[in-house]
Design a protein around this motif. Structure first.
Motif, PDB file in Angstrom:
ATOM      1  N   PHE A 135       0.826  -1.205   0.000  1.00  8.83           N
ATOM      2  CA  PHE A 135       0.000   0.000   0.000  1.00  8.83           C
ATOM      3  C   PHE A 135       0.868   1.268   0.000  1.00  8.83           C
ATOM      4  O   PHE A 135       0.422   2.325  -0.445  1.00  8.83           O
ATOM      5  CB  PHE A 135      -0.930   0.015   1.209  1.00  8.83           C
ATOM      6  CG  PHE A 135      -2.100  -0.933   1.103  1.00  8.83           C
ATOM      7  CD1 PHE A 135      -3.026  -0.810   0.072  1.00  8.83           C
ATOM      8  CD2 PHE A 135      -2.287  -1.939   2.041  1.00  8.83           C
ATOM      9  CE1 PHE A 135      -4.107  -1.680  -0.027  1.00  8.83           C
ATOM     10  CE2 PHE A 135      -3.361  -2.821   1.946  1.00  8.83           C
ATOM     11  CZ  PHE A 135      -4.284  -2.686   0.899  1.00  8.83           C
ATOM     12  N   TYR A 149       1.011   3.289  -3.297  1.00  4.46           N
ATOM     13  CA  TYR A 149      -0.192   3.773  -3.970  1.00  4.46           C
ATOM     14  C   TYR A 149      -0.895   4.869  -3.176  1.00  4.46           C
ATOM     15  O   TYR A 149      -0.857   4.895  -1.946  1.00  4.46           O
ATOM     16  CB  TYR A 149      -1.177   2.618  -4.199  1.00  4.46           C
ATOM     17  CG  TYR A 149      -0.592   1.504  -5.034  1.00  4.46           C
ATOM     18  CD1 TYR A 149      -0.496   1.622  -6.416  1.00  4.46           C
ATOM     19  CD2 TYR A 149      -0.102   0.345  -4.435  1.00  4.46           C
ATOM     20  CE1 TYR A 149       0.071   0.617  -7.178  1.00  4.46           C
ATOM     21  CE2 TYR A 149       0.474  -0.664  -5.195  1.00  4.46           C
ATOM     22  CZ  TYR A 149       0.554  -0.520  -6.564  1.00  4.46           C
ATOM     23  OH  TYR A 149       1.115  -1.506  -7.316  1.00  4.46           O
ATOM     24  N   GLU A 182      -4.207   5.322  -4.182  1.00  5.44           N
ATOM     25  CA  GLU A 182      -5.600   4.886  -4.329  1.00  5.44           C
ATOM     26  C   GLU A 182      -5.620   3.526  -5.015  1.00  5.44           C
ATOM     27  O   GLU A 182      -4.777   3.234  -5.861  1.00  5.44           O
ATOM     28  CB  GLU A 182      -6.366   5.917  -5.154  1.00  5.44           C
ATOM     29  CG  GLU A 182      -7.837   5.646  -5.337  1.00  5.44           C
ATOM     30  CD  GLU A 182      -8.562   6.876  -5.857  1.00  5.44           C
ATOM     31  OE1 GLU A 182      -8.530   7.918  -5.162  1.00  5.44           O
ATOM     32  OE2 GLU A 182      -9.132   6.812  -6.958  1.00  5.44           O
ATOM     33  N   ILE A 183      -6.589   2.696  -4.678  1.00  6.49           N
ATOM     34  CA  ILE A 183      -6.743   1.373  -5.291  1.00  6.49           C
ATOM     35  C   ILE A 183      -8.064   1.338  -6.058  1.00  6.49           C
ATOM     36  O   ILE A 183      -9.103   1.701  -5.513  1.00  6.49           O
ATOM     37  CB  ILE A 183      -6.759   0.249  -4.221  1.00  6.49           C
ATOM     38  CG1 ILE A 183      -5.571   0.367  -3.260  1.00  6.49           C
ATOM     39  CG2 ILE A 183      -6.815  -1.127  -4.897  1.00  6.49           C
ATOM     40  CD1 ILE A 183      -4.225   0.154  -3.898  1.00  6.49           C
ATOM     41  N   ARG A 231     -13.731  -4.579  -3.794  1.00  6.41           N
ATOM     42  CA  ARG A 231     -13.490  -3.337  -3.047  1.00  6.41           C
ATOM     43  C   ARG A 231     -13.705  -3.547  -1.542  1.00  6.41           C
ATOM     44  O   ARG A 231     -12.887  -3.098  -0.727  1.00  6.41           O
ATOM     45  CB  ARG A 231     -14.411  -2.227  -3.541  1.00  6.41           C
ATOM     46  CG  ARG A 231     -14.258  -0.912  -2.760  1.00  6.41           C
ATOM     47  CD  ARG A 231     -15.290   0.110  -3.166  1.00  6.41           C
ATOM     48  NE  ARG A 231     -16.648  -0.374  -3.015  1.00  6.41           N
ATOM     49  CZ  ARG A 231     -17.277  -0.467  -1.841  1.00  6.41           C
ATOM     50  NH1 ARG A 231     -16.668  -0.103  -0.716  1.00  6.41           N
ATOM     51  NH2 ARG A 231     -18.514  -0.911  -1.796  1.00  6.41           N
ATOM     52  N   VAL A 253     -10.713  -5.513  -0.085  1.00  7.09           N
ATOM     53  CA  VAL A 253      -9.464  -4.751  -0.012  1.00  7.09           C
ATOM     54  C   VAL A 253      -9.586  -3.615   1.006  1.00  7.09           C
ATOM     55  O   VAL A 253      -8.635  -3.327   1.755  1.00  7.09           O
ATOM     56  CB  VAL A 253      -9.086  -4.208  -1.401  1.00  7.09           C
ATOM     57  CG1 VAL A 253      -7.852  -3.319  -1.321  1.00  7.09           C
ATOM     58  CG2 VAL A 253      -8.834  -5.359  -2.377  1.00  7.09           C
ATOM     59  N   ALA A 254     -10.758  -2.983   1.052  1.00  6.88           N
ATOM     60  CA  ALA A 254     -10.941  -1.829   1.935  1.00  6.88           C
ATOM     61  C   ALA A 254     -10.784  -2.190   3.403  1.00  6.88           C
ATOM     62  O   ALA A 254     -10.426  -1.330   4.228  1.00  6.88           O
ATOM     63  CB  ALA A 254     -12.311  -1.205   1.696  1.00  6.88           C
ATOM     64  N   LYS A 286      -8.497  -3.783   4.670  1.00  7.58           N
ATOM     65  CA  LYS A 286      -7.075  -3.744   5.009  1.00  7.58           C
ATOM     66  C   LYS A 286      -6.389  -2.451   4.585  1.00  7.58           C
ATOM     67  O   LYS A 286      -5.302  -2.140   5.061  1.00  7.58           O
ATOM     68  CB  LYS A 286      -6.351  -4.917   4.319  1.00  7.58           C
ATOM     69  CG  LYS A 286      -6.804  -6.298   4.755  1.00  7.58           C
ATOM     70  CD  LYS A 286      -6.217  -6.676   6.103  1.00  7.58           C
ATOM     71  CE  LYS A 286      -6.506  -8.133   6.448  1.00  7.58           C
ATOM     72  NZ  LYS A 286      -5.900  -8.521   7.726  1.00  7.58           N
ATOM     73  N   SER A 287      -7.017  -1.730   3.666  1.00  2.95           N
ATOM     74  CA  SER A 287      -6.320  -0.630   3.004  1.00  2.95           C
ATOM     75  C   SER A 287      -6.304   0.664   3.817  1.00  2.95           C
ATOM     76  O   SER A 287      -7.351   1.118   4.279  1.00  2.95           O
ATOM     77  CB  SER A 287      -6.972  -0.358   1.650  1.00  2.95           C
ATOM     78  OG  SER A 287      -6.369   0.762   1.033  1.00  2.95           O
ATOM     79  N   VAL A 330     -10.256   3.038  -1.573  1.00  3.99           N
ATOM     80  CA  VAL A 330     -10.489   1.900  -2.469  1.00  3.99           C
ATOM     81  C   VAL A 330     -11.793   2.170  -3.210  1.00  3.99           C
ATOM     82  O   VAL A 330     -12.841   2.363  -2.598  1.00  3.99           O
ATOM     83  CB  VAL A 330     -10.571   0.568  -1.698  1.00  3.99           C
ATOM     84  CG1 VAL A 330     -10.727  -0.598  -2.676  1.00  3.99           C
ATOM     85  CG2 VAL A 330      -9.344   0.373  -0.827  1.00  3.99           C
TER      86      VAL A 330
END
Length: 261
Positions: free
Chosen positions: A2, A5, A7-8, A16, A19-20, A22-23, A27
């Protein structure tokens, strides 16, 4: 990773949300655009190109052996077709696999699994995109009894081609395929009791209802009006919600928002 980046972007809400969790960065759902030249060759020519039966109803399964058979779950489609009783009665199962090299054991197991199904066609040649679209167009119905999909590109492609699609009613494909434009298959969520590639013991995925899928196969085989209605609705869904213009505008708005920020 991460750290690299700001943004994912993900192709579905399903991805989404995963991933969100953990992000530390935003996302966003940014689906794939679905558009390509539709094959124009006569159906008979398309079937002949791939050695498919000239007559009868063709159910197509497509998956990459490198994407893990346990997740793509072709066994469920095979079992559903077997239970439908359509083999030898005008129905044919067509299975297209990719990445045979390095997956010889899985391919041998697949061959053994369909040995009792009369007329089943197994295609292992590598196809370019244009030929894959031709194969999808040559068949009457696409079947994806997956246990999980991040988007479901082949499902969306076949819908764009106006084909009725039988697909597990869970994960990303459930975001655009429903009973108004396809054949969603009931599924229960199950916990993995062993590691399967990157999928760890204790994680969750779907177990599609084979009997429900088989019933859909029988309905589509018997009911031409249903096939036509679902196929037309599927095509309209892709053209309305996943065209390059629609998805491109979504990308543009987000990029503009980023630029202003």
């Amino acid at each position: 990773y991460f750290d690299y980046y700001e943004e994912i972007w993900c192709p579905s809400d399903f991805v989404r949300e995963a991933v969100a969790m953990k992000s530390p960065v935003p996302v966003i759902t940014m689906p794939h655009a679905i558009a390509f030249p539709r094959p124009t060759e006569p159906a008979a020519d398309l079937r002949a190109r791939f050695g498919l039966p000239a007559e009868g109803f063709l159910f197509l399964v497509v998956y990459d052996l490198n994407s893990y058979s346990a997740r793509k779950n072709p066994q469920a489609a095979i079992n559903a077709f077997r239970a439908s009783g359509l083999a030898g009665r005008g129905g044919t199962l067509v299975i297209k696999t990719h990445s045979a090299k390095g997956n010889e054991q899985e391919l041998a197991a697949l061959r053994a699994e369909v040995a009792d199904l009369s007329g089943t066609v197994l295609i292992t040649d590598t196809l370019d995109r244009a030929d894959l679209y031709r194969l999808e167009a040559a068949c009457d119905c696409f079947v994806s009894l997956h246990r999980s999909e991040g988007f479901g590109l082949a499902v969306a492609e076949c819908m764009y081609l106006g084909k009725p699609v039988i697909a597990t009613d869970w994960s990303a494909t459930a975001e655009y395929l429903n009973e108004s434009n396809g054949c969603p298959v009931r599924a229960s969520l199950v916990m993995l009791d062993a590691n399967v590639g990157p999928y760890a013991k204790g994680q969750t995925w779907a177990e599609p209802d084979v009997r429900h899928a088989s019933a859909w196969m029988q309905q589509l085989f018997d009911d031409g009006d249903l096939r036509e209605r679902l196929g037309a609705a599927a095509r309209e869904t892709m053209e309305r919600s996943f065209s390059p213009a629609v998805i491109g505008e979504r990308y543009r708005r987000r990029l503009e928002a980023i630029a202003i920020r």
